[in-house]
Design an enzyme around this catalytic site. Structure first.
Site, mmCIF file in Angstrom:
data_model
loop_
_atom_site.group_PDB
_atom_site.id
_atom_site.type_symbol
_atom_site.label_atom_id
_atom_site.label_comp_id
_atom_site.label_asym_id
_atom_site.label_seq_id
_atom_site.Cartn_x
_atom_site.Cartn_y
_atom_site.Cartn_z
ATOM 1 N N ASP A 78 0.861 -1.191 0.000
ATOM 2 C CA ASP A 78 0.000 0.000 0.000
ATOM 3 C C ASP A 78 0.896 1.238 0.000
ATOM 4 O O ASP A 78 1.817 1.341 0.813
ATOM 5 C CB ASP A 78 -0.904 -0.018 1.249
ATOM 6 N N ILE A 79 0.622 2.158 -0.904
ATOM 7 C CA ILE A 79 1.481 3.347 -1.044
ATOM 8 C C ILE A 79 1.325 4.301 0.158
ATOM 9 O O ILE A 79 2.215 5.104 0.430
ATOM 10 C CB ILE A 79 1.160 4.066 -2.380
ATOM 11 N N GLY B 10 -16.012 4.178 3.249
ATOM 12 C CA GLY B 10 -14.588 4.495 3.274
ATOM 13 C C GLY B 10 -13.785 3.963 2.109
ATOM 14 O O GLY B 10 -12.574 4.173 2.047
ATOM 15 N N GLN B 11 -14.448 3.262 1.160
ATOM 16 C CA GLN B 11 -13.700 2.748 0.004
ATOM 17 C C GLN B 11 -13.239 3.927 -0.862
ATOM 18 O O GLN B 11 -14.024 4.830 -1.160
ATOM 19 C CB GLN B 11 -14.577 1.798 -0.831
ATOM 20 N N HIS C 138 -10.457 -5.188 -3.155
ATOM 21 C CA HIS C 138 -9.175 -5.512 -2.522
ATOM 22 C C HIS C 138 -9.359 -5.756 -1.038
ATOM 23 O O HIS C 138 -10.285 -5.229 -0.415
ATOM 24 C CB HIS C 138 -8.158 -4.384 -2.739
ATOM 25 N N HIS D 99 -7.160 -5.478 2.601
ATOM 26 C CA HIS D 99 -5.976 -4.926 3.261
ATOM 27 C C HIS D 99 -5.439 -5.981 4.217
ATOM 28 O O HIS D 99 -6.203 -6.529 5.032
ATOM 29 C CB HIS D 99 -6.342 -3.702 4.106
HETATM 30 P P1 5GP Z 1 -9.729 1.587 0.109
HETATM 31 O O1 5GP Z 1 -9.960 2.930 0.723
HETATM 32 O O2 5GP Z 1 -10.311 1.550 -1.281
HETATM 33 O O3 5GP Z 1 -10.160 0.429 0.955
HETATM 34 O O4 5GP Z 1 -8.177 1.396 0.018
HETATM 35 C C1 5GP Z 1 -7.396 1.843 -1.054
HETATM 36 C C2 5GP Z 1 -5.973 1.722 -0.603
HETATM 37 O O5 5GP Z 1 -5.163 1.900 -1.742
HETATM 38 C C3 5GP Z 1 -5.534 2.771 0.413
HETATM 39 O O6 5GP Z 1 -5.046 2.152 1.586
HETATM 40 C C4 5GP Z 1 -4.484 3.591 -0.319
HETATM 41 O O7 5GP Z 1 -3.430 3.972 0.523
HETATM 42 C C5 5GP Z 1 -4.031 2.657 -1.409
HETATM 43 N N1 5GP Z 1 -3.627 3.297 -2.642
HETATM 44 C C6 5GP Z 1 -4.225 4.354 -3.256
HETATM 45 N N2 5GP Z 1 -3.580 4.648 -4.416
HETATM 46 C C7 5GP Z 1 -2.572 3.749 -4.528
HETATM 47 C C8 5GP Z 1 -1.558 3.573 -5.513
HETATM 48 O O8 5GP Z 1 -1.453 4.261 -6.523
HETATM 49 N N3 5GP Z 1 -0.675 2.551 -5.292
HETATM 50 C C9 5GP Z 1 -0.743 1.756 -4.183
HETATM 51 N N4 5GP Z 1 0.189 0.792 -4.065
HETATM 52 N N5 5GP Z 1 -1.684 1.913 -3.231
HETATM 53 C C10 5GP Z 1 -2.598 2.903 -3.401
#
Ligand code: 5GP
Length: 139
Positions: free
Chosen positions: A33-34, A95-96, A102, A104
């Site tokens: 995760d970035i 929160g997505q 995906h 975590h």
């Molecule tokens: P969500 O909020 O959809 O559950 O999680 C998305 C996750 O993707 C977040 O934890 C965020 O830090 C990560 N993320 C967002 N953009 C990128 C990216 O360009 N590369 C990577 N490796 N992770 C990302």
């Protein structure tokens, strides 16, 4: 919600943008995760075009959760963590922030504090080092 093929994770699947990949097979891909909430925060995504749990096929989900189960203990142990959380967000209101399914993997020690969700970009060199470390543990 209609799946948008321009989302960032679909671009990572097609290697159109870089990511520190730790694992890949026919159905799933895992990378750092970035904006990690803890060191070793890994994302596991399916290769099927699915927004979240609402539209993923049972077949793709089954492969995906199998990969999560296989990776999570190894990620945690290799990062020196005692356990791990698995998180998965469905919908903007929940929160997505990236609309490609995906999970975590958040490796944790007792009373470890988490940073905010998708808040601060980590140094690329640190992510690369952690990915190399985790990949070695997967061998
Ligand atoms: P969500 O909020 O959809 O559950 O999680 C998305 C996750 O993707 C977040 O934890 C965020 O830090 C990560 N993320 C967002 N953009 C990128 C990216 O360009 N590369 C990577 N490796 N992770 C990302």
């Amino acid at each position: 919600m209609t799946y948008d093929k321009n989302n960032i994770f679909n671009k990572i699947i097609h290697k159109e943008i870089p990511a520190h990949i730790i694992y890949e097979d026919e159905h799933s891909l895992a990378f750092m995760d970035i904006m990690p909430q803890v060191p070793g925060h890994v994302l596991v995504i399916c290769k099927e075009c699915a927004t979240n749990l609402e539209d993923v096929s049972t077949h793709a989900l089954s492969h995906l959760i199998h990969t999560v189960k296989m990776l999570a203990p190894i990620v945690a142990k290799s990062m020196g963590k005692a356990g791990f959380q698995i998180r998965q967000y469905n919908g903007k209101q929940a929160g997505q922030t990236v609309f490609h399914l995906h999970f975590h993997i958040i490796p944790l020690n007792d009373q470890e504090t988490l940073k905010g969700h998708a808040a601060v970009i980590e140094d690329d060199i640190i992510l690369k080092q952690q990915a190399t470390h985790i990949k070695a543990a997967l061998q």
